[in-house]
Write a protein that holds these residues in place. Structure first.
Motif, PDB file in Angstrom:
ATOM      1  N   ARG A  92      59.015  39.542  25.337  1.00  0.00           N
ATOM      2  CA  ARG A  92      58.890  40.921  25.799  1.00  0.00           C
ATOM      3  C   ARG A  92      58.409  40.939  27.241  1.00  0.00           C
ATOM      4  O   ARG A  92      57.581  40.134  27.638  1.00  0.00           O
ATOM      5  N   ARG A  93      58.901  41.899  28.010  1.00  0.00           N
ATOM      6  CA  ARG A  93      58.606  41.930  29.434  1.00  0.00           C
ATOM      7  C   ARG A  93      57.524  42.933  29.794  1.00  0.00           C
ATOM      8  O   ARG A  93      57.225  43.113  30.955  1.00  0.00           O
ATOM      9  N   GLU A  94      56.908  43.592  28.795  1.00  0.00           N
ATOM     10  CA  GLU A  94      55.854  44.539  29.116  1.00  0.00           C
ATOM     11  C   GLU A  94      54.636  43.804  29.664  1.00  0.00           C
ATOM     12  O   GLU A  94      54.281  42.722  29.210  1.00  0.00           O
ATOM     13  N   ALA A  95      53.980  44.404  30.667  1.00  0.00           N
ATOM     14  CA  ALA A  95      52.711  43.848  31.120  1.00  0.00           C
ATOM     15  C   ALA A  95      51.669  44.086  30.038  1.00  0.00           C
ATOM     16  O   ALA A  95      51.802  45.017  29.237  1.00  0.00           O
ATOM     17  N   PRO A  96      50.630  43.250  29.954  1.00  0.00           N
ATOM     18  CA  PRO A  96      49.573  43.489  28.978  1.00  0.00           C
ATOM     19  C   PRO A  96      48.977  44.877  29.169  1.00  0.00           C
ATOM     20  O   PRO A  96      48.809  45.339  30.299  1.00  0.00           O
ATOM     21  N   ALA A  97      48.666  45.556  28.059  1.00  0.00           N
ATOM     22  CA  ALA A  97      48.059  46.880  28.147  1.00  0.00           C
ATOM     23  C   ALA A  97      46.774  46.776  28.958  1.00  0.00           C
ATOM     24  O   ALA A  97      45.904  45.953  28.659  1.00  0.00           O
ATOM     25  N   ALA A  98      46.662  47.586  30.002  1.00  0.00           N
ATOM     26  CA  ALA A  98      45.549  47.405  30.931  1.00  0.00           C
ATOM     27  C   ALA A  98      44.990  48.746  31.381  1.00  0.00           C
ATOM     28  O   ALA A  98      45.726  49.695  31.655  1.00  0.00           O
ATOM     29  N   GLU A  99      43.674  48.793  31.488  1.00  0.00           N
ATOM     30  CA  GLU A  99      42.968  49.902  32.115  1.00  0.00           C
ATOM     31  C   GLU A  99      42.617  49.483  33.542  1.00  0.00           C
ATOM     32  O   GLU A  99      42.749  48.302  33.898  1.00  0.00           O
ATOM     33  N   MET A 342      53.476  36.714  36.840  1.00  0.00           N
ATOM     34  CA  MET A 342      53.688  36.145  38.164  1.00  0.00           C
ATOM     35  C   MET A 342      53.309  34.680  38.076  1.00  0.00           C
ATOM     36  O   MET A 342      52.163  34.301  38.280  1.00  0.00           O
ATOM     37  N   THR A 343      54.263  33.840  37.727  1.00  0.00           N
ATOM     38  CA  THR A 343      53.951  32.459  37.409  1.00  0.00           C
ATOM     39  C   THR A 343      53.827  31.606  38.653  1.00  0.00           C
ATOM     40  O   THR A 343      54.198  31.998  39.752  1.00  0.00           O
ATOM     41  N   SER A 344      53.318  30.412  38.443  1.00  0.00           N
ATOM     42  CA  SER A 344      53.125  29.474  39.545  1.00  0.00           C
ATOM     43  C   SER A 344      54.182  28.392  39.522  1.00  0.00           C
ATOM     44  O   SER A 344      53.957  27.280  39.956  1.00  0.00           O
ATOM     45  N   VAL A 345      55.366  28.683  38.988  1.00  0.00           N
ATOM     46  CA  VAL A 345      56.370  27.645  38.829  1.00  0.00           C
ATOM     47  C   VAL A 345      56.903  27.155  40.163  1.00  0.00           C
ATOM     48  O   VAL A 345      57.451  26.071  40.255  1.00  0.00           O
ATOM     49  N   THR A 346      56.754  27.921  41.217  1.00  0.00           N
ATOM     50  CA  THR A 346      57.250  27.494  42.510  1.00  0.00           C
ATOM     51  C   THR A 346      56.162  26.830  43.333  1.00  0.00           C
ATOM     52  O   THR A 346      56.387  25.823  43.985  1.00  0.00           O
ATOM     53  N   ARG A 355      41.938  30.297  32.722  1.00  0.00           N
ATOM     54  CA  ARG A 355      41.896  31.397  31.752  1.00  0.00           C
ATOM     55  C   ARG A 355      42.527  32.692  32.260  1.00  0.00           C
ATOM     56  O   ARG A 355      42.835  33.560  31.434  1.00  0.00           O
ATOM     57  N   PHE A 356      42.737  32.878  33.559  1.00  0.00           N
ATOM     58  CA  PHE A 356      43.251  34.146  34.079  1.00  0.00           C
ATOM     59  C   PHE A 356      44.689  34.002  34.576  1.00  0.00           C
ATOM     60  O   PHE A 356      45.030  33.051  35.269  1.00  0.00           O
ATOM     61  N   VAL A 357      45.521  34.993  34.208  1.00  0.00           N
ATOM     62  CA  VAL A 357      46.927  35.013  34.604  1.00  0.00           C
ATOM     63  C   VAL A 357      47.229  36.377  35.214  1.00  0.00           C
ATOM     64  O   VAL A 357      46.673  37.394  34.802  1.00  0.00           O
ATOM     65  N   LEU A 358      48.123  36.384  36.188  1.00  0.00           N
ATOM     66  CA  LEU A 358      48.554  37.645  36.796  1.00  0.00           C
ATOM     67  C   LEU A 358      49.873  38.108  36.194  1.00  0.00           C
ATOM     68  O   LEU A 358      50.797  37.323  36.034  1.00  0.00           O
ATOM     69  N   ALA A 359      49.945  39.380  35.876  1.00  0.00           N
ATOM     70  CA  ALA A 359      51.184  39.995  35.418  1.00  0.00           C
ATOM     71  C   ALA A 359      51.475  41.177  36.328  1.00  0.00           C
ATOM     72  O   ALA A 359      50.635  41.578  37.136  1.00  0.00           O
ATOM     73  N   GLU A 360      52.667  41.733  36.189  1.00  0.00           N
ATOM     74  CA  GLU A 360      53.071  42.858  37.034  1.00  0.00           C
ATOM     75  C   GLU A 360      53.225  44.124  36.205  1.00  0.00           C
ATOM     76  O   GLU A 360      53.703  44.090  35.078  1.00  0.00           O
ATOM     77  N   ASP A 361      52.800  45.228  36.771  1.00  0.00           N
ATOM     78  CA  ASP A 361      52.977  46.539  36.162  1.00  0.00           C
ATOM     79  C   ASP A 361      53.426  47.489  37.264  1.00  0.00           C
ATOM     80  O   ASP A 361      52.627  48.142  37.910  1.00  0.00           O
ATOM     81  N   ARG A 362      54.745  47.507  37.471  1.00  0.00           N
ATOM     82  CA  ARG A 362      55.345  48.299  38.545  1.00  0.00           C
ATOM     83  C   ARG A 362      54.730  47.906  39.885  1.00  0.00           C
ATOM     84  O   ARG A 362      54.805  46.779  40.286  1.00  0.00           O
ATOM     85  N   SER A 363      54.060  48.817  40.588  1.00  0.00           N
ATOM     86  CA  SER A 363      53.566  48.501  41.923  1.00  0.00           C
ATOM     87  C   SER A 363      52.150  47.932  41.911  1.00  0.00           C
ATOM     88  O   SER A 363      51.547  47.751  42.952  1.00  0.00           O
ATOM     89  N   ARG A 364      51.629  47.650  40.719  1.00  0.00           N
ATOM     90  CA  ARG A 364      50.283  47.119  40.639  1.00  0.00           C
ATOM     91  C   ARG A 364      50.282  45.772  39.931  1.00  0.00           C
ATOM     92  O   ARG A 364      51.221  45.415  39.233  1.00  0.00           O
ATOM     93  N   SER A 365      49.204  45.032  40.120  1.00  0.00           N
ATOM     94  CA  SER A 365      49.049  43.757  39.445  1.00  0.00           C
ATOM     95  C   SER A 365      48.032  43.895  38.323  1.00  0.00           C
ATOM     96  O   SER A 365      47.086  44.683  38.412  1.00  0.00           O
ATOM     97  N   VAL A 366      48.241  43.114  37.269  1.00  0.00           N
ATOM     98  CA  VAL A 366      47.360  43.108  36.117  1.00  0.00           C
ATOM     99  C   VAL A 366      46.755  41.719  35.975  1.00  0.00           C
ATOM    100  O   VAL A 366      47.472  40.719  35.982  1.00  0.00           O
ATOM    101  N   GLY A 376      43.033  43.931  33.171  1.00  0.00           N
ATOM    102  CA  GLY A 376      42.617  44.958  34.110  1.00  0.00           C
ATOM    103  C   GLY A 376      43.655  45.175  35.189  1.00  0.00           C
ATOM    104  O   GLY A 376      44.201  44.219  35.733  1.00  0.00           O
ATOM    105  N   ARG A 377      43.947  46.436  35.505  1.00  0.00           N
ATOM    106  CA  ARG A 377      44.948  46.804  36.498  1.00  0.00           C
ATOM    107  C   ARG A 377      44.246  47.087  37.827  1.00  0.00           C
ATOM    108  O   ARG A 377      43.323  47.891  37.891  1.00  0.00           O
ATOM    109  N   VAL A 378      44.699  46.423  38.896  1.00  0.00           N
ATOM    110  CA  VAL A 378      44.054  46.595  40.191  1.00  0.00           C
ATOM    111  C   VAL A 378      44.457  47.915  40.817  1.00  0.00           C
ATOM    112  O   VAL A 378      45.357  48.605  40.338  1.00  0.00           O
ATOM    113  N   ALA A 379      43.792  48.257  41.916  1.00  0.00           N
ATOM    114  CA  ALA A 379      44.048  49.518  42.600  1.00  0.00           C
ATOM    115  C   ALA A 379      45.485  49.594  43.104  1.00  0.00           C
ATOM    116  O   ALA A 379      46.135  48.581  43.324  1.00  0.00           O
TER     117      ALA A 379
END
Length: 418
Positions: A92-99, A342-346, A355-366, A376-379
């Motif tokens: 599934r491509r949904e970003a983790p549910a984030a506040e 947002m993987t580090s494969v490159t 323990r921490f991974v970055l995901a994308e939620d439209r124009s914000r990072s999670v 948590g969703r950044v500003a």
């Protein structure tokens, strides 16, 4: 084209980089040299992401700020694995549910201005402690000229040192790392007609910078710098882990038996390092740092085979397949889908702090915490552009009034089960 449109286009292209065909031999090195010049600005994606991106997926960087002191023994997964949608066989491509990140981890988030008292704009580099951030002031375009310590509570600052970069530098000062009362960074420039990579250091108490060590080789430092026991350790982009005394430098020493290894989390080193071979079509199955070796104990750990492009730390791996992104333990257990990760494969290391991974939620990072399952969703990225440091402690974004800083170490400290 407005800055917001430009930004959205940049994020779209960057998010495709993880699954883009690899470039022809030689092209990546040319583009990476440009990327290295931008690294001290915190722009973490390879320039190839914008040039070659043609498919879904993404690439991001977290580096390692030095000897972590963290427990690297294997521990059970905390939230259970989240299975794929029934019958789909797809991630599934949904970003983790984030506040908002400030609600999830309030003690770890700081909003700060972007200027010193004299009006000069600064850029965050890394956290020194839970209330102090190392910031830089440019001497020219993308060229760090001074380092300062900024107190995020008192809003005061003091100068650490002047960064002197040779006029013939091919890569400006990058990878600012804190340890044992010093800040360390590296530059690349010709030395006696030969390409060289130099490590420099300065005392955080203030004072002149001094040379730590030099390696005559093309390329640069790949991700990791460690400072421990009076020594500085780092990886070369072509492979090999080097060390030199922190107090006084000269020629660096290649640590025996590490020619094909990179620094993962001292004393752990890993092989193979990131592949530079070209590919097209379906994503190949590769694991960066599949084999781990502890340089102090001799222990080795080998990650299980898996589909897609992966980078493994001591316990956890993050990767991308043709279906999306996921995290998984080295032994193959604990699989969970992380949407448009947002993987580090490159290039670079994730999961940050293992323990921490970055995901994308439209124009914000999670920011997704594998251990607790929190996200948590950044500003919002108000036209200032997406920024993330090459450092596994500090993540930041530009806001309308300055910066939003997220201290990963503070998130760990707030976890009662750490």
């Amino acid at each position: 084209m407005t800055r917001r449109i430009e930004h959205e286009l940049m994020r779209t292209l960057e998010s495709a980089a993880g699954r883009a065909p690899r470039p022809a031999p030689g092209l990546l090195d040319q583009l990476e040299r440009r990327h290295r010049r931008r690294k001290q600005r915190g722009q973490i994606f390879l320039a190839t992401g914008a040039v070659l991106a043609v498919a879904g997926g993404s690439a991001a960087l977290f580096g390692t700020p030095g000897a972590s002191g963290r427990d690297t023994t294997l521990t059970p997964a905390d939230p259970p694995a989240d299975p794929p949608a029934a019958g789909s066989g797809k991630v599934r491509r949904e970003a983790p549910a984030a506040e908002p990140v400030e609600k999830v981890w309030p003690a770890a988030v700081h909003d700060v201005p972007d200027r010193l008292a004299d009006g000069r704009k600064f850029r965050p580099q890394t956290m020194v402690d839970d209330r102090t951030v190392l910031v830089s002031v440019d001497a020219g375009f993308e060229n760090v000229g001074e380092l300062w310590l900024y107190d995020i509570q008192d809003r005061t600052a003091r100068k650490v040192t002047t960064v002197r970069t040779p006029k013939d530098a091919t890569i400006f000062a990058s990878n600012f790392t804190i340890g044992e009362g010093h800040v360390v960074w590296w530059i690349a420039h010709p030395d006696m007609g030969l390409p060289s990579v130099e490590l420099w250091a300065a005392p955080l108490a203030g004072g002149e910078a001094h040379l730590v060590g030099r390696v005559h080789a093309k390329g640069g430092v790949e991700g990791d710098i460690a400072i421990t026991g009076g020594k500085v350790m780092w990886s070369h982009s072509g492979g090999g882990v080097y060390q030199a005394p922190l107090a006084a430098g000269g020629e660096a020493e290649l640590i025996e038996g590490t020619d094909d290894f990179g620094l993962v989390d001292w004393p752990w080193v890993g092989s193979p390092v990131r592949s530079r071979e070209s590919w097209s079509g379906s994503m190949p199955d590769e694991i960066t740092y599949r084999t781990l070796r502890n340089l102090q104990t001799g222990e080795e750990r080998i990650a299980t085979e898996r589909d897609g492009l992966w980078t493994c730390r001591v316990q956890w791996c993050v990767g991308a397949t043709d279906d999306g992104g996921a995290v998984q333990r080295r032994d193959g257990t604990g699989h969970r889908e992380v949407g448009s990760v947002m993987t580090s494969v490159t290039y670079g290391n994730q999961p940050a702090r293992d323990r921490f991974v970055l995901a994308e939620d439209r124009s914000r990072s999670v920011i997704y915490d594998i251990k607790t399952g929190k996200a948590g969703r950044v500003a919002a990225l108000d036209g200032g552009g997406f920024r993330m440091m090459g450092d596994e402690r500090l993540y930041y974004v530009e806001t309308k009034d300055g910066y939003q800083l997220v201290d990963m170490a503070a998130i760990e400290a707030s976890d009662p089960a750490r």
